[in-house]
Design a protein around this motif. Structure first.
Motif, PDB file in Angstrom:
ATOM      1  N   VAL A   1      17.001  42.535 -12.580  1.00  0.00           N
ATOM      2  CA  VAL A   1      16.330  42.169 -11.090  1.00  0.00           C
ATOM      3  C   VAL A   1      15.104  41.413 -12.694  1.00  0.00           C
ATOM      4  O   VAL A   1      15.087  39.541 -11.429  1.00  0.00           O
TER       5      VAL A   1
ATOM      6  N   ILE B   1      13.559  46.299  -0.431  1.00  0.00           N
ATOM      7  CA  ILE B   1      12.499  45.373  -1.748  1.00  0.00           C
ATOM      8  C   ILE B   1      11.349  46.533  -2.191  1.00  0.00           C
ATOM      9  O   ILE B   1      10.294  46.319  -0.969  1.00  0.00           O
TER      10      ILE B   1
ATOM     11  N   TYR C   1       4.375  37.686  -7.967  1.00  0.00           N
ATOM     12  CA  TYR C   1       5.719  38.205  -7.414  1.00  0.00           C
ATOM     13  C   TYR C   1       6.738  37.888  -8.433  1.00  0.00           C
ATOM     14  O   TYR C   1       7.577  37.877  -8.640  1.00  0.00           O
TER      15      TYR C   1
ATOM     16  N   THR D   1      10.378  37.922 -10.091  1.00  0.00           N
ATOM     17  CA  THR D   1      12.060  38.465  -9.938  1.00  0.00           C
ATOM     18  C   THR D   1      12.581  36.669  -9.439  1.00  0.00           C
ATOM     19  O   THR D   1      13.908  37.661  -9.094  1.00  0.00           O
TER      20      THR D   1
ATOM     21  N   ASN E   1      20.133  51.155  -4.627  1.00  0.00           N
ATOM     22  CA  ASN E   1      19.673  50.098  -3.241  1.00  0.00           C
ATOM     23  C   ASN E   1      20.255  48.459  -5.213  1.00  0.00           C
ATOM     24  O   ASN E   1      19.969  47.617  -4.543  1.00  0.00           O
TER      25      ASN E   1
ATOM     26  N   PHE F   1      22.665  43.618  -4.007  1.00  0.00           N
ATOM     27  CA  PHE F   1      22.070  42.163  -4.670  1.00  0.00           C
ATOM     28  C   PHE F   1      23.359  42.274  -6.177  1.00  0.00           C
ATOM     29  O   PHE F   1      23.873  40.670  -5.951  1.00  0.00           O
TER      30      PHE F   1
ATOM     31  N   PHE G   1      18.555  43.903  -2.573  1.00  0.00           N
ATOM     32  CA  PHE G   1      17.352  44.227  -3.156  1.00  0.00           C
ATOM     33  C   PHE G   1      15.841  43.313  -3.553  1.00  0.00           C
ATOM     34  O   PHE G   1      16.014  41.718  -3.302  1.00  0.00           O
ATOM     35  N   ALA G   2      15.323  43.600  -4.848  1.00  0.00           N
ATOM     36  CA  ALA G   2      14.101  42.607  -5.568  1.00  0.00           C
ATOM     37  C   ALA G   2      15.086  41.514  -5.831  1.00  0.00           C
ATOM     38  O   ALA G   2      16.005  41.636  -6.880  1.00  0.00           O
TER      39      ALA G   2
ATOM     40  N   SER H   1      17.391  38.991  -5.408  1.00  0.00           N
ATOM     41  CA  SER H   1      17.764  38.558  -4.004  1.00  0.00           C
ATOM     42  C   SER H   1      17.998  37.295  -3.626  1.00  0.00           C
ATOM     43  O   SER H   1      19.224  36.927  -3.203  1.00  0.00           O
ATOM     44  N   GLN H   2      17.065  37.074  -3.683  1.00  0.00           N
ATOM     45  CA  GLN H   2      16.327  35.080  -3.092  1.00  0.00           C
ATOM     46  C   GLN H   2      16.859  34.478  -4.117  1.00  0.00           C
ATOM     47  O   GLN H   2      17.965  33.657  -3.900  1.00  0.00           O
TER      48      GLN H   2
ATOM     49  N   ALA I   1       7.986  39.129   0.719  1.00  0.00           N
ATOM     50  CA  ALA I   1       8.258  39.913  -0.582  1.00  0.00           C
ATOM     51  C   ALA I   1       9.774  39.333  -0.883  1.00  0.00           C
ATOM     52  O   ALA I   1      10.145  39.826  -1.801  1.00  0.00           O
TER      53      ALA I   1
END
Length: 972
Positions: A114, A327, A407, A411, A601, A605, A633-634, A636-637, A667
Motif C-alpha cells: 500500500v 479506506i 497522505y 499511498t 480489505n 486493491f 482500499f488505501a 487504490s487511487q 481519502a
C-alpha cells in the motif's frame, strides 16, 4: 439435475440462484445478512472496555534512540505481555506509530504494497526525560511528542498547543497471540511454568540485572501488578481486561458463528484498538465507504462505522454499515488546522466517534459561552481492528492541502486517467449482442449526443467465463471493436475475480495447475458461489498470481480484445454468495500462510492492481490503463476509478452520491462517480434528468442500470428530456480541458478534483457541514438539484468580498451570502469563482478524441482586485509519454493590470499540438477602447471584441495563437 455447459447444475445451485435473485430484487438490504458490532466478537470485546485506567505502562528505561526512530517497551500490567512501541518522525510534518508484540508466538500481519515507499524519516531528538515521561522533538523543533509512562499515553504538541492525544482515554487493547488453554493439564503446566520462571528471576545476579535494565523494568511492572491485586484495589479498567484474559473460552475468542457460518480462529483473539483525542475539533471526515453525510456522526448511541469490504445489494443510506470499499483515513478540521489519521490495517475495522459537543444546539453552545464555560470542543476517535498490528500515521497538516500531500506521499496520488475515461460512459446489465451495441452506438450519432465508452456486463461472456465471449451473441468482437474505434470510441468489458470451476475452461485450469487459488483452512482450493456457479478465487495477494493475471490481458491471450477494450472489476470485495456476510470465510488461507481475516480489505486493491498492470503490459508500457473497481482500499487511487456501487433510482440516493464521492476525494480517490439514474428500480424522467445534471459534474460519469429495468438510453424519455440530457452531456464535453487539468493536478499533488467547500474556505465554519454543494478544483461551485419538484435551492457563496459568476447568465454575486436560486427542470446552479480562469472546448464532437485539435476558449472571472489565474494541461491524452518523454504542455494564465498573460508553468514539458486559442471571455470587465495581443517575438496585432454592458462580459475573438505559445493580451 439439468445439464449445462461445462458441468451439471445441482439442486443446490438452483436453490442458490433463486436465493440470489430474491436478494437482488428485494426492496432494501437485509441487515440480518451483515454483522453489527454486538455480533462481531472482537468489536464487542473491545467496546466493552471502558475509558480510563489503562493497564499499559511505558518502560522508559528501555528507550532506544536510532537514526530513524525511537523504540521502547510497553507492558500490560495485567497479563504481563510486553509490547514494542516504535515512533518515527517523517518528512513533511508526519509521524508514524507502530505497536507490536515484542515476542509474538508467530509474526503478526503487516500491510504490504500500500505504501509507495519506505517513508523518509527525520531525526527524533530526546528533549527531556524524567521518571514519568519522555519528551521528543521532530519537524525542526516545530513539534514535540510526549510519552507518559503510567498509564501509557502520547501527546503531540506544537508550541503550547495540544494537537492530538493517544490512549488518553485508556482504550488501547492489544490482544496477544496465545495457545488455547482448554484442559486442566495445560492450565496446571502453565501455572507451574510461571512459578518456575519467577523462582529463576530471584537468582539473577546483580551484575546481570544491571546489564538488562529492560528485564528489571518488566519485573517491577509484574511486582506492581501483583501488589495492586493483593491490595484488592485493581482499577476497574484492569479488571475488565483481566476477566477477558481469564475467559479463554468466551464466545467468539477461538471460534465464532454467524448465521450458518462458523469462523475458526486458530490464533485465538488477536484484535487491536487505540483511541485518539482531538481537542478543538468538532468536525471529522473520511473513512469511506459509507452512504452517509460528509461530516461523520457520533456513534455513541449506535454501531461504529465499519470498514469491511462487502457486497451489499441495494444499500441503505445514512447508515454506518460497511460497503464495497474501505479506506482507513480520517481528517479532522477546524478554523486553524487540518489533521489526518491513517490507520494502516487491512483487517475488519470499526471506528467509534464521540464528541463533548454532540447533541448541543447552537443555543446551548452560546449559553456555554455567555456563562463563561471554557470547555474546549473535542472529538474522540477509537479504532478497532480484528488482527494485525497498530500501525498509524498522524498527518499534521496544517492546511487541508498539506494533509492531502502527506497522505498521498504515503499511498500514491490519483493515476492520471486517459482523456476518454473522464468523458461520458453508457452501460447497462446487459447490452444483449453485437447488433444491440451497434444500434446503441448509432443512436448516439442519430440524436447528436456525444459519448466515449459503451460497456458490457457479465452476459457477454461464455457462461460467465471471464476473458471469453458468448459465440452466439458476440461472434465477431474485433469487428465490433473496430467499428467503435473508427469513431474514436472505446469499450469496457467486465472481468470479475471469481473463476468458474470447469475443466474445459483454460483460465481455471491454468490457475489450478499453478496452485494460485486461495485455500481453505484444510489446504484444499477454496470454492464459493458467484455468478458462474461454483467458483474459485485467485489469490491476488500472491505476486506470481498477479503477474500471471496481468499476462492474460495480452492481445493473444484475451481473444477478441483490442487496444480500445478496457476493464471493469466488479464483485472484487470479494463477493461470495454463499459465504459469511456474502464474502469469503475469514479462516481461508492466502499466500504466505496469512488468513483471509488479515488481508480481507486488501483483496480488491490487488485485483485492480493486477488488472491495471495487465493493460499497461499489453501495450509494452506505452498506454495508460482504465480500470473501474467496486472494492478498494488505501492506495487504490493508483490503479483507476471506483463507483458507489448498487444504488437505487431514488432521490435520496442521488443526494447521498455527493458526500460519498467527496469523502473518497478526501481519502485520495478522486476518480469517483455514481450510477446515473440508479442501478436498481426505474427513475422517473425528472429524476433521470436531475441525475444526469449531477453526474455531469462528478469525476466519473456513467449511466448504468439493472438487468430488470426498462432501457434508459437518453433518447427514450421524450424529446424535451432528451434535449435536457443532451445539453448537460455536451456541457461535460466542453469542460473536459478543465477536468483533465485538475486530474493532472491531483496526480501531481494529491489534491482532490471534487472537493468539499471547507477545503477551499477552511476558515468559514458555515462550509464545514455542507453536503449538497461542492467545488470542482478551486474554480467551480456546483449545487446539483437533488430534490423532487424543486422550485428553488439554497446556495451558500462563501468568502468575504468573493465574487461568484453564474456560468450561464454571468450575473455576479458577492460572498458571503446564502442565495435562494429559483430553478426549472433545465437549471443546474454552477458558479465560477472570481479570480479563476477556466479553459473550455466549445466545439463538441461525437467523442473526446475527435476534439483533440479543436480550439480553446478561456473564461476569465475577475475578482475584486481585477485579477485572475488558472492553468491548462495538454498532452496526447492516452500514453505515458507525458512522464517518460516529457511530452506535455502545462500553461499558466494570469490576468493582472488589465493584461492576460500565457506562460509555461513547467518549462520541462514540450508537446506539439494544432490546438489554438479561439476566444477569451472576461467576466466582470469594463469596456475597453482596444485589445492588443503581443507575441513572444515582439509582434503585436489588434483583436476584435464585444462588450456586454448589462452582464459586464468582454468577449475577445480569435487571438489565434497556439495553445503552447507565450503571449500577452493588453486590454486598454
Amino acid at each position: 439435475m439439468a445439464e449445462v455447459a461445462g458441468g451439471t447444475l445441482s439442486l443446490r445451485w438452483i436453490v442458490l440462484t433463486w436465493v440470489t435473485i430474491y436478494i437482488m430484487t428485494t426492496e432494501a438490504v437485509d441487515r440480518s445478512n451483515f454483522k453489527t458490532c454486538e455480533q462481531s466478537a472482537f468489536c464487542k470485546r473491545q467496546r466493552n472496555v471502558k475509558p480510563e485506567n489503562s493497564p499499559y505502562r511505558a518502560l522508559l528505561n528501555s528507550l532506544e534512540v536510532t537514526e530513524k526512530s525511537i523504540k521502547l517497551q510497553l507492558i500490560n500490567e495485567v497479563n504481563k505481555v510486553p509490547l514494542l512501541l516504535e515512533v518515527y518522525g517523517l518528512q513533511g510534518n508526519m509521524t508514524r506509530i507502530k505497536i507490536n508484540e515484542l515476542n509474538p508466538l508467530k509474526p503478526r500481519y503487516e500491510v504490504q504494497d500500500v505504501l509507495v515507499q519506505d517513508p523518509p524519516t527525520v531525526p527524533l531528538t530526546v528533549m527531556g526525560k524524567d521518571e514519568g515521561s519522555v519528551e521528543l522533538g521532530f519537524g525542526n523543533g516545530l513539534y514535540k511528542l510526549i510519552i507518559t509512562s503510567r498509564p501509557f499515553r502520547m501527546d503531540i504538541m506544537t508550541g503550547n498547543e495540544l494537537l492530538l492525544s493517544i490512549n488518553s482515554r485508556g482504550l488501547m487493547v492489544f490482544e496477544h497471540l496465545r495457545k488455547r488453554k482448554d484442559s486442566y493439564t495445560e492450565k496446571f503446566s502453565s501455572t507451574v511454568g510461571s512459578m518456575w520462571s519467577k523462582i529463576k528471576n530471584v537468582f539473577i545476579s546483580e551484575e546481570k540485572k544491571e546489564e538488562n535494565v529492560q528485564s528489571e523494568e518488566m519485573k517491577e511492572a509484574t511486582k506492581a501488578g501483583e501488589e495492586e491485586t493483593a491490595q484488592g484495589d485493581q482499577p476497574e479498567g484492569k479488571d475488565s481486561q483481566k476477566e477477558s484474559e481469564e475467559k479463554e473460552d468466551e464466545a467468539g475468542m477461538w471460534e465464532e458463528t454467524f448465521k450458518t457460518h462458523t469462523d475458526s480462529k486458530p490464533s485465538g483473539p488477536s484484535s487491536v484498538g487505540l483511541d485518539f483525542s482531538l481537542p478543538g475539533f468538532e468536525h471529522v471526515y473520511g473513512i469511506p465507504e459509507h452512504a452517509d453525510n460528509l461530516k461523520l456522526k457520533t456513534t455513541d448511541g449506535g454501531d461504529p462505522y465499519r470498514l469491511y469490504n462487502l457486497d451489499v445489494f441495494q444499500y441503505e443510506i445514512f447508515n454506518p454499515m460497511a460497503l464495497y470499499g474501505a479506506i482507513p483515513v480520517m481528517l479532522a478540521h477546524n478554523v486553524r488546522r487540518t489533521l489526518g489519521i491513517f490507520w494502516l490495517n487491512a483487517a475488519e475495522t470499526w471506528v467509534d466517534i464521540s464528541s463533548n459537543t454532540a447533541g448541543k444546539t447552537l443555543f446551548g453552545k452560546m449559553l456555554d459561552y455567555m456563562q463563561g464555560a471554557n470547555e474546549i470542543p473535542q472529538t474522540d476517535v477509537r479504532w478497532i481492528s480484528e488482527s494485525g498490528i497498530i500501525d498509524v500515521f498522524v498527518l499534521l497538516g496544517p492546511s487541508p492541502f498539506d494533509v492531502f500531500r502527506q497522505y498521498t506521499s504515503l499511498t500514491g496520488t490519483q493515476a492520471l486517467p486517459p482523456l476518454f475515461a473522464i468523458a461520458y460512459h453508457q452501460c447497462r446489465w446487459n447490452y444483449n449482442d453485437e447488433e444491440d451495441v451497434r444500434n446503441v452506438d448509432a443512436g448516439f450519432d442519430e440524436h447528436d449526443i456525444p459519448y466515449d465508452v459503451i460497456w458490457l456486463d457479465i452476459e457477454h461472456t461464455d457462461g460467465k467465463r471471464y476473458f471469453t465471449w458468448d459465440s452466439n451473441k458476440f461472434p465477431n468482437p474485433k469487428d465490433m471493436l473496430q467499428n467503435l474505434d473508427s469513431k474514436k470510441r472505446k469499450m469496457v468489458s467486465i472481468v470479475d475475480p471469481h473463476i468458474k470451476i470447469d475443466s474445459g475452461y483454460r483460465i481455471h485450469n491454468a490457475i489450478q495447475s499453478r496452485n494460485f487459488y486461495i485455500k481453505t483452512k484444510d489446504g484444499s482450493d477454496y470454492e464459493g458461489w458467484c455468478w458462474p456457479g461454483s467458483a474459485g478465487y485467485p489469490d491476488f495477494t500472491n505476486p506470481e498470481m498477479r503477474s500471471w493475471w496481468a499476462s492474460m490481458f495480452a492481445y493473444d491471450q484475451y481473444e477478441g480484445s483490442m487496444d480500445n477494450l478496457y476493464t471493469w472489476n466488479d464483485m472484487n470485495e470479494p463477493s461470495v454468495f454463499n459465504g459469511p456476510e456474502v464474502t469469503m470465510h475469514k479462516d481461508a488461507v492466502h499466500f504466505g500462510g496469512w488468513e483471509h481475516r488479515d488481508v480481507h480489505n486488501l483483496y480488491a486493491f490487488y485485483v485492480q492492481m493486477a488488472t491495471a498492470d495487465g493493460q499497461i503490459q499489453r501495450s509494452g508500457g506505452t498506454e495508460r490503463p482504465f480500470v473501474l473497481a467496486r472494492g478498494f482500499f488505501a492506495g487504490s487511487q493508483r490503479y483507476g476509478a471506483v463507483w458507489t456501487g448498487d444504488n437505487s433510482a431514488e432521490w435520496d440516493h442521488l443526494k447521498v452520491s455527493l458526500p460519498m464521492c467527496l469523502s473518497l476525494g478526501l481519502a485520495g480517490v478522486s476518480f469517483c462517480g455514481a450510477d446515473v439514474g440508479g442501478f436498481f428500480k426505474h427513475p422517473s424522467p425528472e429524476l433521470l434528468v436531475r441525475w444526469y445534471q449531477a453526474g455531469a459534474y462528478q469525476p466519473f460519469f456513467r449511466a448504468h442500470a439493472h438487468l430488470d429495468t426498462p432501457r434508459r438510453e437518453p433518447w427514450l424519455f421524450g424529446e424535451e428530456n432528451k434535449q435536457l440530457i443532451r445539453t448537460v452531456i455536451r456541457e461535460r464535453y466542453t469542460l473536459l480541458p478543465f477536468w483533465y487539468t485538475f486530474f493532472y493536478r491531483a496526480y501531481r499533488t494529491g489534491e482532490p478534483v471534487m472537493r468539499p467547500m471547507w477545503v477551499e474556505f477552511p476558515g468559514d465554519v458555515d462550509t464545514f457541514s455542507l453536503d449538497e454543494q461542492y467545488m470542482l478544483g478551486n474554480a467551480l461551485l456546483i449545487r446539483p438539484v437533488t430534490e423532487q419538484d424543486a422550485r428553488g435551492v439554497q446556495v451558500y457563496m462563501p468568502g468575504k468580498g468573493q465574487f461568484w459568476y453564474d456560468v450561464r447568465s454571468h450575473q455576479r454575486y458577492t460572498g458571503p451570502q446564502m442565495l435562494y436560486v429559483p430553478v426549472t427542470i433545465s437549471t443546474i446552479p454552477v458558479y465560477q469563482r472570481g479570480g479563476t480562469i477556466v479553459p473550455r472546448k466549445e466545439r463538441v464532437r461525437r467523442s473526446s478524441s475527435c476534439m483533440q485539435s479543436d480550439p480553446y476558449t478561456l473564461y476569465v472571472a475577475l475578482n475584486a482586485q481585477n485579477a485572475a489565474d488558472g492553468d491548462l494541461f495538454v498532452d496526447d491524452g492516452h500514453t505515458f509519454n507525458f512522464e517518460k518523454r516529457r511530452e506535455y504542455i502545462h500553461r499558466k494564465f494570469t490576468f493582472a493590470n488589465n493584461s492576460l498573460t500565457s506562460r509555461s508553468a513547467d518549462p520541462n514539458g514540450h508537446y506539439n499540438t494544432a490546438a489554438w486559442i479561439e476566444r477569451v471571455l472576461v467576466l466582470g470587465a469594463r469596456r475597453p477602447s482596444s485589445v492588443v495581443i503581443k507575441l513572444s517575438d515582439g509582434s503585436e496585432s489588434s483583436l476584435d471584441f464585444e462588450h456586454n454592458a448589462e452582464t459586464s462580459v468582454l468577449t475577445i475573438r480569435k487571438p489565434a495563437v497556439n495553445v503552447g505559445a507565450d503571449w500577452t493580451l493588453y486590454i486598454r
